[in-house]
Design a protein around this motif. Sequence first.
Motif, PDB file in Angstrom:
ATOM      1  N   VAL A  21       0.636  -1.020  -0.576  1.00 59.37           N
ATOM      2  CA  VAL A  21      -0.059  -0.236  -0.322  1.00 59.37           C
ATOM      3  C   VAL A  21       1.378   0.879  -0.158  1.00 59.37           C
ATOM      4  N   ILE A  22       0.374   1.888  -0.531  1.00 55.75           N
ATOM      5  CA  ILE A  22       1.221   3.364  -1.106  1.00 55.75           C
ATOM      6  C   ILE A  22       0.413   4.712  -0.043  1.00 55.75           C
ATOM      7  N   GLN A  23       1.403   5.148   0.743  1.00 56.63           N
ATOM      8  CA  GLN A  23       1.049   6.248   0.825  1.00 56.63           C
ATOM      9  C   GLN A  23       2.298   7.731   0.833  1.00 56.63           C
ATOM     10  N   ASP A  24       1.487   8.901   1.530  1.00 61.41           N
ATOM     11  CA  ASP A  24       2.539   9.550   1.973  1.00 61.41           C
ATOM     12  C   ASP A  24       2.634  10.064   3.233  1.00 61.41           C
ATOM     13  N   ARG A  25       3.521  10.903   3.111  1.00 58.47           N
ATOM     14  CA  ARG A  25       3.527  10.864   4.938  1.00 58.47           C
ATOM     15  C   ARG A  25       2.375  11.087   5.918  1.00 58.47           C
ATOM     16  N   ASN A  26       1.751  12.135   5.135  1.00 55.25           N
ATOM     17  CA  ASN A  26       1.089  13.275   6.068  1.00 55.25           C
ATOM     18  C   ASN A  26      -0.345  12.109   6.187  1.00 55.25           C
ATOM     19  N   GLN A  27      -0.600  11.277   5.118  1.00 60.15           N
ATOM     20  CA  GLN A  27      -2.338  10.469   5.527  1.00 60.15           C
ATOM     21  C   GLN A  27      -1.781   8.500   5.761  1.00 60.15           C
ATOM     22  N   GLY A  33      -2.853  -1.942   5.064  1.00 63.34           N
ATOM     23  CA  GLY A  33      -2.171  -3.418   4.946  1.00 63.34           C
ATOM     24  C   GLY A  33      -0.635  -4.259   5.408  1.00 63.34           C
ATOM     25  N   ILE A  34      -0.695  -5.485   5.190  1.00 63.25           N
ATOM     26  CA  ILE A  34       0.311  -5.962   5.207  1.00 63.25           C
ATOM     27  C   ILE A  34       1.415  -5.062   5.481  1.00 63.25           C
ATOM     28  N   GLY A  35       2.023  -4.336   3.895  1.00 62.89           N
ATOM     29  CA  GLY A  35       3.160  -4.084   3.954  1.00 62.89           C
ATOM     30  C   GLY A  35       2.227  -3.090   3.362  1.00 62.89           C
ATOM     31  N   VAL A  36       3.392  -1.783   4.236  1.00 58.08           N
ATOM     32  CA  VAL A  36       2.974  -0.164   3.783  1.00 58.08           C
ATOM     33  C   VAL A  36       4.452   0.609   3.007  1.00 58.08           C
ATOM     34  N   ALA A  37       4.014   1.491   2.622  1.00 60.23           N
ATOM     35  CA  ALA A  37       5.704   2.081   1.468  1.00 60.23           C
ATOM     36  C   ALA A  37       4.780   3.526   1.803  1.00 60.23           C
ATOM     37  N   VAL A  38       5.504   3.842   2.391  1.00 64.14           N
ATOM     38  CA  VAL A  38       5.573   5.915   2.794  1.00 64.14           C
ATOM     39  C   VAL A  38       6.345   6.901   2.442  1.00 64.14           C
ATOM     40  N   ARG A  39       5.562   7.399   1.610  1.00 68.17           N
ATOM     41  CA  ARG A  39       7.124   7.740   0.955  1.00 68.17           C
ATOM     42  C   ARG A  39       7.843   9.257   2.030  1.00 68.17           C
ATOM     43  N   GLU A  40       8.551   9.395   1.525  1.00 72.44           N
ATOM     44  CA  GLU A  40       9.293  10.886   2.391  1.00 72.44           C
ATOM     45  C   GLU A  40       9.076  10.741   3.577  1.00 72.44           C
ATOM     46  N   PHE A  41       9.485  10.276   3.615  1.00 78.30           N
ATOM     47  CA  PHE A  41       9.152   9.567   6.037  1.00 78.30           C
ATOM     48  C   PHE A  41      10.811  10.003   6.346  1.00 78.30           C
ATOM     49  N   GLY A  46      17.690  12.334   7.077  1.00 83.58           N
ATOM     50  CA  GLY A  46      16.952  13.227   6.152  1.00 83.58           C
ATOM     51  C   GLY A  46      15.814  11.856   5.883  1.00 83.58           C
ATOM     52  N   PRO A  47      14.359  13.127   4.835  1.00 82.92           N
ATOM     53  CA  PRO A  47      13.782  11.587   4.587  1.00 82.92           C
ATOM     54  C   PRO A  47      13.860  11.505   3.214  1.00 82.92           C
ATOM     55  N   VAL A  48      13.559   9.818   3.758  1.00 82.31           N
ATOM     56  CA  VAL A  48      14.216   8.590   3.018  1.00 82.31           C
ATOM     57  C   VAL A  48      12.705   8.320   1.432  1.00 82.31           C
ATOM     58  N   ASP A  49      13.066   8.154   0.419  1.00 86.69           N
ATOM     59  CA  ASP A  49      11.923   8.429  -0.397  1.00 86.69           C
ATOM     60  C   ASP A  49      11.374   7.038  -0.285  1.00 86.69           C
ATOM     61  N   TYR A  50      10.888   6.260   0.628  1.00 84.98           N
ATOM     62  CA  TYR A  50      10.240   5.336   0.314  1.00 84.98           C
ATOM     63  C   TYR A  50      10.662   4.573   1.991  1.00 84.98           C
ATOM     64  N   LEU A  51      10.012   4.022   3.165  1.00 88.97           N
ATOM     65  CA  LEU A  51      10.041   3.447   4.413  1.00 88.97           C
ATOM     66  C   LEU A  51       8.766   2.476   4.128  1.00 88.97           C
ATOM     67  N   LEU A  52       9.690   1.190   4.818  1.00 90.72           N
ATOM     68  CA  LEU A  52       8.749   0.064   4.069  1.00 90.72           C
ATOM     69  C   LEU A  52       8.446  -0.759   5.676  1.00 90.72           C
ATOM     70  N   PHE A  53       7.359  -0.727   5.822  1.00 93.34           N
ATOM     71  CA  PHE A  53       6.606  -1.435   6.783  1.00 93.34           C
ATOM     72  C   PHE A  53       5.882  -2.148   6.978  1.00 93.34           C
ATOM     73  N   VAL A  54       6.304  -3.424   7.831  1.00 93.95           N
ATOM     74  CA  VAL A  54       5.569  -4.777   7.737  1.00 93.95           C
ATOM     75  C   VAL A  54       5.435  -4.949   9.219  1.00 93.95           C
ATOM     76  N   ASN A  55       3.858  -5.184   8.764  1.00 94.12           N
ATOM     77  CA  ASN A  55       2.807  -5.523  10.200  1.00 94.12           C
ATOM     78  C   ASN A  55       3.601  -4.128  11.446  1.00 94.12           C
ATOM     79  N   ARG A  56       2.880  -3.081  10.515  1.00 91.69           N
ATOM     80  CA  ARG A  56       3.318  -1.701  11.615  1.00 91.69           C
ATOM     81  C   ARG A  56       4.556  -1.549  11.528  1.00 91.69           C
ATOM     82  N   LYS A  57       5.529  -2.400  11.862  1.00 93.54           N
ATOM     83  CA  LYS A  57       6.744  -2.114  12.324  1.00 93.54           C
ATOM     84  C   LYS A  57       8.092  -2.270  11.128  1.00 93.54           C
TER      85      LYS A  57
END
Length: 916
Positions: A21-27, A33-41, A46-57
């Motif tokens: 699931v692709i999300q912006d930081r403010n959303q 979902g099991i996997g969430v990829a957050v842009r510009e976290f 500094g901000p990483v292009d994508y931070l990958l979360f799996v089961n909220r970690k």
Amino acid sequence: MTPEEWARKLIDEQLKAAGWVIQDRNQLNLGAGIGVAVREFPMTAGPVDYLLFVNRKAAGVIEAKPVGATLGGVDWQSDKYANGVPSQIQYYHNPLPYVYESTGKETLFRNLLDPDARSRNVFSFYRPETIADEIEQADSLRARMQNFPSLIEEGLRDCQVEAITELEKSFAQGRPRALIQMATGAGKSFTAVTFIYRLIKFAKAKRVLFLVDRNNLGRQALKEFQQYVTPDDGRKFTELYDVQHLKSNTIDPISKVCITTIQRLYSMLRGDAEIETDLEEQSAYKVLSPKESPEVVYNPDIPIETFDFIITDECHRSIYNQWRQVLDYFDSFIIGLTATPSKQTLGFFNQNLVTEYPHERAVGDGVNVGYEVYRIKTQITDGGSKVEAGSYIDKRNKLTREMRWEELDDDLEYESTQLDRAVVSEDQIRTVIKTFRDKLFTEIFPGRTDVPKTLVFAKDDSHAEDIVRIIREEFGKGNDFAKKITYRTTGEKPEDLIASFRNSYNPRIAVTVDMISTGTDIKPLECLLFMRSIRSRVYFEQMKGRGTRTITQTDLKAVTSDAKAKTHFVIVDAVGVCEQDKTESRPLERKKSVSFEKLLNKIALGARDEDTITTLAGRLARLNQELSKADKEEISQVSEGKSLPSLINGLLDAVDPDKAIEEAKAVNDTAEPTNEQIEQAAENLANTACEPFDNPDLRNTLVDVKKRNEQYIDTISQDAIISAGFDEAAKERAKGVVDTFKQFIEDNKDEITALQIIYNMPYSKRHVTYEQIEELVRAIEKPPYGLSTDVVWMAYKQLEESRVKNASPQKLLADTICLIRFALGKADVLEPWSDVEQSRFERWLGEQKELGRQFTPEQMEWLTLIKDHVTASLAIEPDDFQYAPFNERGGLMRAYNLFGDDLNKIIQELNEVLAA
């Protein structure tokens, strides 16, 4: 879009396809979902292009770069983000282990939990479910492969132990590809099942893919897994792990091993519901190239991490060119198994040849048998023939095989290269078969009465039909005696015919084109008859490999009753295939399953890819060899004066890189054309070469000419034998072996004890021990000689057949004594040690009879056992009676009861008589 925006778009699409699931930081919504990829976290660096979360970690990061950027020096950026986890978020490990750098077109991946983690190219991103399963484990796959337990060597050949040991060293180094070269018949499949078992049990591999290029090889592989008994557990492999031989386009989620053809796997990646079954029955080298269809794209049902390991079994001729994109799709270790690696194969595996066990070593170890070449030359095979005008001759439609008569207006003169293509010379085939029949039991397999299991290689299906018919006629046998086994065999299933050829008395002779040319295991095979030429070195070695496999005497006698043992096989060369230079070049025709008419239409519709152009050139070149003068004139008329050879050469020029460079230099008036100029020149050459085929009259004429093209059936020309015998090249090789053996004796006569005894001692004082013979054999096998008893024996057999008996099937060490005595001129006949011992034993028995000593049947049985023991061990002592087979009959006590005080005298006499 800018290159940066394009890269982000491509990365987003790939992540979504992999289940993220692709999300912006403010959303931010980590419960989406099991996997969430957050842009510009925001990270501490500094901000990483994508931070990958799996089961909220937090589990990983992606560093995005513009399309076209190189990624080799980007890891320092992704590392600082992986190490910069903010304190307020939950994470699995610090640093975050799953690290990607990507442009959307190229993606590098590292798992920082690996020892000496290094980047590797991946097709796409892991699914979050995969990361969730892996990240909770104590260590990674590559870490687990650092510590394999010791290999249980019982039941394994030395070459198999070496292959597995060296492969596991390669795994420990994290090398992604490894190639195992083992001679045909040396046990590649058993080796593979052994290391697959260790990968699953000790490295905890989730799934292994066993990839073949024909379905019958898949069935053969499945049997290997079903029969394999695990060395530490004692149960069958398939009792412990699920093995799936794919017969549908669905992978069973509980399977640990999947066996499939690369054709089916490609079909599955494309998302096809099913594949045409006949595409799996032919080699991947023969069927449609995946270049004709869209490139492989990501399939969420088969993620890139589906297989931890891929084993490619004898796919060397197809898998590393046309089908390579299928292998590149998966993030897997790839292990190749082959008997004959080509340069392309070695290149694909990064020159990582972990073990090398060639045919010569296999013969020396008794794992394979060697071969002899028997050459048959005929006048028509070498020089063609001529049928005079006015003769009536058969003509046969190549497609329907319908026959008709025709009176020749002109002489029909044909070259040997046209045989069984444009012209079928009945007597040429018949002369070869008659010669084979007449020489079979006198020269090729002297003394035999059963036709050895023989495989005949034909040029095509029609040629195979002619050969089978003539074999049945010349041998005076019925249909069961000789069978055609090709992809076009109807009525009986090819796999059933192969099973009968392998396990039953009939058929004695099988005729094939290429269905049994590689991979298929037929151990009782003793003879290969080549009636077709082979230009590929690798392919020829594979075809020869059908005869190398060893077989027990019992199993051989079950199908060939008068065969004592398989000591070698014979190549009967009726076309000079062993004398021709072999190449590793690719064939012109790369789309064998595409019809001639479809090829022409593809060109007319604008196809300009190299495979289509070269295949059409190959088809036209073959057609040109078969056409009459009138046919060629007709084609020239509709093509505005262009001859068929000029059309062919234009197509070949269109795919010649050197021609494109020359054209680019001329058009642009430059000595150093740019890549763009060369590409444009190549495109122009292709368009010019293909332009004549825009003409529908030319296309229709070519199709009509090919359809009506017929074979002349020459029933008039009489063929005659030029020569038949073992080839001169083989004799030269044999002479070299014998000379090397004699040089060994001369070089070592004063140093090796056994040679000293044989060379210098008086006959009455000679007695060589078993240990001395072992020392001698080891010395022969070492460089610079590199010989074995089998090789030397076969060489003498070729050079002095009348004085050399067949080698012993038991392959006794003491056979070396016989070789040395023969080489020194101290024996008139070279015969196995067991035959020598039997003669000496019978002579001793005769002497005892003359002395009035009579033996009871039980005493004779014991004397025979004593003789057999001395034959094998070169001596017998009273202590030996404690062991088999003596202890099973009462041991030393029973021997004393039978022979009384004469026992020690008998032992001494037989030691002296037999082991002298």
